[in-house]
Design a protein around this motif. Sequence first.
Motif, PDB file in Angstrom:
ATOM      1  N   GLN A  46       0.807  -1.211   0.000  1.00 39.82           N
ATOM      2  CA  GLN A  46       0.000   0.000   0.000  1.00 39.82           C
ATOM      3  C   GLN A  46       0.853   1.279   0.000  1.00 39.82           C
ATOM      4  OE1 GLN A  46      -3.200  -0.119   2.850  1.00 39.82           O
ATOM      5  NE2 GLN A  46      -3.503  -2.297   2.522  1.00 39.82           N
ATOM      6  N   ASP A  47       2.181   1.134   0.031  1.00 39.94           N
ATOM      7  CA  ASP A  47       3.059   2.289  -0.138  1.00 39.94           C
ATOM      8  C   ASP A  47       2.899   2.790  -1.573  1.00 39.94           C
ATOM      9  OD1 ASP A  47       4.094   1.964   2.428  1.00 39.94           O
ATOM     10  OD2 ASP A  47       5.898   0.928   1.737  1.00 39.94           O
ATOM     11  N   ILE A  48       3.223   4.050  -1.789  1.00 34.94           N
ATOM     12  CA  ILE A  48       3.125   4.639  -3.121  1.00 34.94           C
ATOM     13  C   ILE A  48       4.474   5.257  -3.482  1.00 34.94           C
ATOM     14  CG2 ILE A  48       1.979   6.401  -4.526  1.00 34.94           C
ATOM     15  CD1 ILE A  48      -0.404   6.245  -2.591  1.00 34.94           C
ATOM     16  N   LEU A  49       4.937   5.000  -4.684  1.00 36.37           N
ATOM     17  CA  LEU A  49       6.138   5.633  -5.209  1.00 36.37           C
ATOM     18  C   LEU A  49       5.759   6.262  -6.548  1.00 36.37           C
ATOM     19  CD1 LEU A  49       9.173   6.150  -4.767  1.00 36.37           C
ATOM     20  CD2 LEU A  49       9.603   4.115  -6.133  1.00 36.37           C
ATOM     21  N   LEU A  50       5.870   7.576  -6.615  1.00 36.90           N
ATOM     22  CA  LEU A  50       5.480   8.321  -7.813  1.00 36.90           C
ATOM     23  C   LEU A  50       6.677   9.093  -8.354  1.00 36.90           C
ATOM     24  CD1 LEU A  50       2.150   9.864  -6.446  1.00 36.90           C
ATOM     25  CD2 LEU A  50       2.397   7.826  -7.886  1.00 36.90           C
ATOM     26  N   ALA A  51       6.874   9.002  -9.670  1.00 34.36           N
ATOM     27  CA  ALA A  51       7.926   9.762 -10.345  1.00 34.36           C
ATOM     28  C   ALA A  51       7.250  10.627 -11.400  1.00 34.36           C
ATOM     29  CB  ALA A  51       8.942   8.832 -10.977  1.00 34.36           C
ATOM     30  N   PRO A  52       6.935  11.887 -11.056  1.00 40.68           N
ATOM     31  CA  PRO A  52       6.294  12.754 -12.044  1.00 40.68           C
ATOM     32  C   PRO A  52       7.289  13.172 -13.126  1.00 40.68           C
ATOM     33  CG  PRO A  52       6.716  13.960 -10.011  1.00 40.68           C
ATOM     34  CD  PRO A  52       7.118  12.531  -9.767  1.00 40.68           C
TER      35      PRO A  52
END
Length: 176
Positions: free
Chosen positions: A156-162
Amino acid sequence: SLAAQAAVALGTAIQYEDQLRRSELLKRELEIISKLYVASQRLGPDVPLEDGLAGIAASIRETTPFQTVLVSMIDPNNPTMLRRVAYAGLPSETWSKLSVQLQPWQGLEALLQPEFKTGGVYFIPFDRRPVMPQDIHLLTVLENGERRDMDTWNPQDILLAPLFDSHNQPLGLISI
């Protein structure tokens, strides 16, 4: 003296172990760079963008511990929305459902808080995740019988690379 010799031998053994560890780390980094270089070769003016992005998603999956990667781009017909264009590590039926859902950039942008930023990515631990905007669709992927240690990645962790253009306008997003 015997104590001095033992100290020298211990110091040498510690240095040797450290050198082995550094050598393995360097080897892994070179493998990652090599795989990412190969992925970058898939990009070019004659390669469709979605094919190149699918190659990048596959390379991320191959070179990191993350097994699910989604790549979204700003929809050219509606620049306030993200359209999922590439993936790695999902069943095709799941991808079929996800690829038709647009997500608002503004809702995702609300998650990009400074306290979660590390370099160019945003790591949002599940236990510190802010209230999710209702128009954001999250996918949690669990392996059958998956067990976790306390210090490992939580599904449920989130890793986002915009992804931004040179004028800091959003182009897309890689989510893991």
